[in-house]
Write a protein that holds these residues in place. Structure first.
Motif, PDB file in Angstrom:
ATOM      1  N   GLU A 431      43.530  32.365  24.114  1.00 47.45           N
ATOM      2  CA  GLU A 431      42.243  31.611  24.582  1.00 47.45           C
ATOM      3  C   GLU A 431      42.479  30.204  24.743  1.00 47.45           C
ATOM      4  O   GLU A 431      41.490  29.464  25.525  1.00 47.45           O
ATOM      5  N   GLN A 439      42.856  28.728  30.839  1.00 45.59           N
ATOM      6  CA  GLN A 439      43.582  29.055  29.440  1.00 45.59           C
ATOM      7  C   GLN A 439      44.802  30.033  29.487  1.00 45.59           C
ATOM      8  O   GLN A 439      45.162  30.179  31.020  1.00 45.59           O
ATOM      9  N   LYS A 499      41.176  40.225  28.508  1.00 46.61           N
ATOM     10  CA  LYS A 499      40.766  39.053  27.894  1.00 46.61           C
ATOM     11  C   LYS A 499      41.420  38.782  26.553  1.00 46.61           C
ATOM     12  O   LYS A 499      41.736  39.908  25.851  1.00 46.61           O
ATOM     13  N   PRO A 500      41.038  37.476  25.860  1.00 47.24           N
ATOM     14  CA  PRO A 500      41.813  37.365  24.546  1.00 47.24           C
ATOM     15  C   PRO A 500      41.146  37.918  23.465  1.00 47.24           C
ATOM     16  O   PRO A 500      39.695  38.267  23.502  1.00 47.24           O
TER      17      PRO A 500
END
Ligand SMILES: Nc1ncnc2c1ncn2[C@@H]1O[C@H](COP(=O)(O)OP(=O)(O)OP(=O)(O)O)[C@@H](O)[C@H]1O
Ligand SMILES: [Mg+2]
Lengths: 609, 258
Positions: A431, A439, A499-500
């Motif tokens: 992130e 990012q 996604k993180p």
């Protein structure tokens, strides 16, 4: 006039107070890589790295002046635990940078030879003896450091009797290591002995009950039995945090705070036994949680729960049991991890994002050029060069066969026989921001897409997975493309959705990837890990345990004839990746924004020779 | 080649080799660079009184380079045996150094010589050479190079008695260095201690390990009065790395030892 007096006064106070030479200061950050190497050469535990030590309280008998100036209470002393070796962030003990640098090297040597301090006074002397016995040159260096240090220590005759005896004993031990067995008792600590190692620091820590809501006031009378035991052990040296804030506030930015809370909450529920309890204690030493944490607790909200079922991913099967390496036991513990393969099955197909078109074109060109690499075939009916050997052979044949005139050397494209599994680290740390609007996760996403374009172009077989974890029983293994599947908009859609989240249990993810690669028929198989940091997780995976497990997983992969390779955007990668992947097994990409262009080039280098 | 090559026995390598000789088995020797592989073979060849044919392999080495080829002479062309054929015909040890560098199709030429057949067929002349009783095939390679593309085919590997060499243990290595470089045992011992420390970094921070050969270089320089720091820097450290951040701590390490 007043001003002049003020200045003189100021200088005088500082001179009285300062016991270091800031002009000759040397910083750990500048020497870190060198010192790490030195530490490992001297036989220090290969899985350990060096980190800056936090300050800790030393109970000195301060002079009135030092009390006025408020100095000489906390020092960053050298120590170590299972996780790493801690060294002062900077050293200005000696009046010259040369000596301060030498002191760092000396401290590292001590750390390598004295992994655990049981009896501070005796162990240090014995270690000095061992070092100067083994290393004549280091012995000379030691004497110079010790003699200089002795001239810089507070004069013994200024001290009260008990402390005077103690100081004289220390001086004698520095001069003649091994001469004295016992440290005389005194009410105060003596001034830090910078040539010696210290045991891990101990501080007050508040371990909440598992059921405890972190926002409620804790009643000191209702401690868990465990906590009491721990605190009794440590009572003698407890820091009263109500009064001391130095070293604490500096060290706790919000993000870290939440992490601390996390560890704290989590460790309480951990039933891994006593060993882990000790771990809690030493971890908390590093990130001291003050008893005033309830003030910040409200701000800290970390969702421990796993994503709810309605979330994106479809679980594929009940999960896969995988072993994990326990370095202290020196064995693989079977079935410790539960790995859950996941598929984002509702991802919309997408085409290559426009901002990647340029990079992707370049990469595809590079990869096509690779297709032009040729090998030389002898005795061909046609080709670019004459094969003299073949002609001579024919010439010396008693009966010539005019139909077989294979006298040429031909350069021909050879068949690539490669399988590559790309494993992307999707942990929460991705992130982090690379630039104002980008990012780490974005960079990873772009890199996967660009590399996939290239691989698709040269027709190397490949698969793409991502991973993260929440402790051993939930290792998330996300499928983006498997080996059988053609590269398509659907695959790209899944890549687009990463996604993180969560942590980095690298070992389990590598093991599963190895299993998958092992089923591939190609002659050359690569496991390409794209990462942004060290292995870590909520439990003991943080620190050396995770490092050793990951290393073991890498070794297992190599044994299967797979080539593991790690590409990281972590600048500190040099400190631990050589141990994990070997000297030639990794690349550190300093500018993460370059990763999409660099990753394919790394792959090309890896797969050609 | 001098008449009597000094070789210090490290382990049971001579015995094993003798057994292999006795049964005419081919031998594979693996080990890092400069650990004494070549020296060992030279020594064994002398012990056995057999000629030694050494070939350093490279990726352009063809089967013809090993087996032989036609050459042009004043009276037309004639056949010239390659080192392998010659050793097979006349008896002797054929030593193929760094076999891994050779291409796989070249190493296949060794197969018939390295199993029970002990023959080699020369396609170009149509001759089948039956190996002399004193013929022995020895190959070596350095397993530390990691390369996905190169490697020995299992079918090649599994034709050989395989012996693993490593840097000798400290006391043995010290006496080798002392003997070869002409320095006292104590200095040689300190060199070996230094090497032990540096070798801990192999594969992690350094690509290659300090070899016995390099220790002997350093020892030779020391023996003629070169200061220890310089001898070690130029003979042990600089050959290993180009990175300044690696050089510095290694120089410190030298200083610690001398
Ligand atoms: N056991 C030994 N006895 C005597 N000398 C030795 C021994 N081992 C190594 N040496 C010395 O080390 C030097 C290097 O050894 P050698 O050339 O045999 O290495 P190698 O293993 O063949 O290396 P490479 O793989 O680079 O060819 C020799 O010249 C010799 O001086
Ligand atoms: Mg050799």
């Amino acid at each position: 006039m007043e001003e002049v007096i003020g200045k003189i006064w100021d200088r005088w106070v500082t001179r009285q107070v300062a016991s270091d030479y800031s002009g000759a200061s040397v910083r750990l950050a500048d020497l870190q890589a060198e010192l790490t190497l030195y530490y490992h050469a001297l036989g220090g535990a290969p899985g350990k790295t060096l980190e800056p030590a936090d300050t800790r309280r030393v109970r000195l008998r301060r002079t009135g002046m030092q009390r006025v100036a408020g100095t000489h209470q906390r020092f960053a002393l050298p120590w170590q635990d299972e996780r790493s070796v801690r060294l002062p962030p900077s050293l200005a003990v000696f009046p010259s940078a040369r000596l301060n640098t030498a002191l760092y090297y000396w401290q590292v040597a001590m750390a390598a030879y004295l992994p655990q301090v049981h009896n501070w006074f005796a162990d240090n002397q014995q270690t000095v003896l061992a070092l100067i016995g083994h290393y004549p040159g280091l012995g000379r260096q030691y004497r110079e450091l010790a003699e200089t240090l002795l001239t810089l220590r507070p004069p013994a005759e200024d001290l009260p009797d008990d402390l005077q005896r103690r100081e004289r004993a220390v001086a004698e031990a520095l001069r003649n290591p091994g001469a004295l067995a016992d440290l005389p008792f005194a009410r105060f600590d003596c001034f830090p002995v910078w040539l010696w190692s210290y045991p891990p620091p101990v501080t007050l820590h508040c371990v909440p009950e598992a059921s405890d809501d972190s926002s409620t006031e804790r009643d000191p009378g209702q401690r868990s039995p465990r906590q009491t035991r721990l605190e009794q052990r440590k009572q003698a040296q407890r820091i009263d945090d109500e009064h001391e804030t130095d070293g604490l506030l500096v060290f706790l930015p919000d993000s870290l705070m939440s992490w601390t809370e996390q560890i704290n909450l989590d460790r309480c529920q951990d039933d891994d036994g006593d060993g882990d309890l000790d771990q809690v204690a030493s971890d908390l030493d590093l990130i001291t949680v003050s008893s005033r944490r309830k003030a910040t607790a409200a701000k800290v909200k970390f969702d421990l729960d796993l994503p709810a079922a309605e979330n994106d991913e479809l679980c594929l099967g009940p999960g896969i049991r995988l072993p994990e390496w326990h370095f202290k036991q020196g064995r693989l513990r079977p079935d410790v991890c539960l790995l859950q393969p996941l598929l984002t099955d509702d991802a919309e197909p997408v085409s290559l994002p426009p901002h990647l078109a340029g990079t992707a074109d370049e990469v595809k060109q590079q990869f096509s050029r690779l297709g032009l690499q040729r090998t030389r075939l002898r005795g061909q009916p046609d080709g670019q060069e004459l094969d003299l050997d073949a002609w001579l052979d024919d010439y010396s044949r008693p009966v010539k066969d005019t139909t077989r005139q294979n006298f040429f050397l031909d350069r021909r494209q050879h068949h690539r026989d490669f399988g590559c599994l790309i494993l992307a680290d999707l942990s929460l740390s991705t992130e982090g921001y690379v630039s104002d609007d980008c990012q780490v996760i974005d960079v990873i996403r772009d890199s996967l897409m660009v590399l996939a374009e290239g691989l698709d172009r040269i027709q190397d077989e490949f698969a793409i997975y991502g991973f993260s974890s929440v402790r051993s029983n939930h290792v998330r293994y996300q499928l983006m493309k498997n080996f059988g599947e053609p590269y398509s908009d659907r695959v790209r859609g899944r890549i687009a959705r990463i996604k993180p989240g969560f942590y980095t249990r690298m070992g389990a993810a590598i093991r599963q990837s190895t299993r998958i690669l092992d089923m591939q028929p190609q002659a050359h198989r690569v496991l390409l890990l794209v990462s942004d940091g060290k292995p870590n997780d909520l439990d003991q995976y943080e620190g050396r345990y995770g490092i050793e497990d990951t290393r073991q997983a890498v070794i297992e992969a190599q044994r299967q004839g797979i080539t593991p390779y790690c590409v990281t955007v972590d600048e500190q990668g040099h400190d631990y990746l050589p141990y994990l992947f070997g000297r030639d097994g990794f690349a550190v990409v300093r500018d993460p924004a370059q990763l999409p262009g660099v990753l394919p080039r790394i792959y090309l280098n890896l797969s050609t020779h | 080649m001098n008449t009597c090559t000094h070789y210090q026995v490290q382990n049971d390598e001579c015995e094993i080799f003798q057994y292999a000789v006795q049964h005419r088995l081919p031998v594979l020797i693996k080990g890092p660079t400069g650990c004494g592989k070549t020296r060992f073979i030279e020594h064994m060849a002398q012990q056995l009184g057999r000629p030694l044919y050494t070939v350093s392999c490279h990726d352009d080495l063809t089967a013809a380079d090993l087996l032989g080829r036609h050459l042009v002479g004043p009276e037309g062309t004639y056949w010239q045996d390659g080192p392998l054929t010659r050793a097979a015909r006349e008896g002797g040890i054929c030593y193929l150094d760094e076999i891994i560098e050779a291409r796989k199709d070249t190493t296949v030429a060794l197969h018939s010589l390295s199993d029970h057949r002990r023959t080699v067929h020369l396609e170009r002349t149509g001759e089948t050479v039956i190996a002399h009783d004193d013929f022995m095939l020895v190959i070596s390679y350095n397993p530390s190079y990691q390369n996905m593309v190169k490697g020995l085919k299992p079918s090649t590997r599994q034709r050989f008695v395989a012996m693993s060499f490593d840097y000798p243990e400290p006391s043995v290595e010290a006496s080798i260095v002392s003997h070869e470089a002409g320095i006292d045992e104590a200095t040689a011992g300190q060199l070996v201690k230094l090497a032990t420390d540096i070798r801990r970094l192999t594969d992690i921070d350094l690509k290659a390990a300090v070899s016995t050969r390099l220790l002997i270089y350093a020892g030779k320089m020391l023996s003629s009065g070169c200061p220890a720091r310089k001898a070690c820097l130029y003979c042990l450290i600089e050959p290993l790395t180009d990175e300044p951040s690696t050089l510095e701590p290694l120089i410190r390490l030298v200083d610690a030892h001398f």
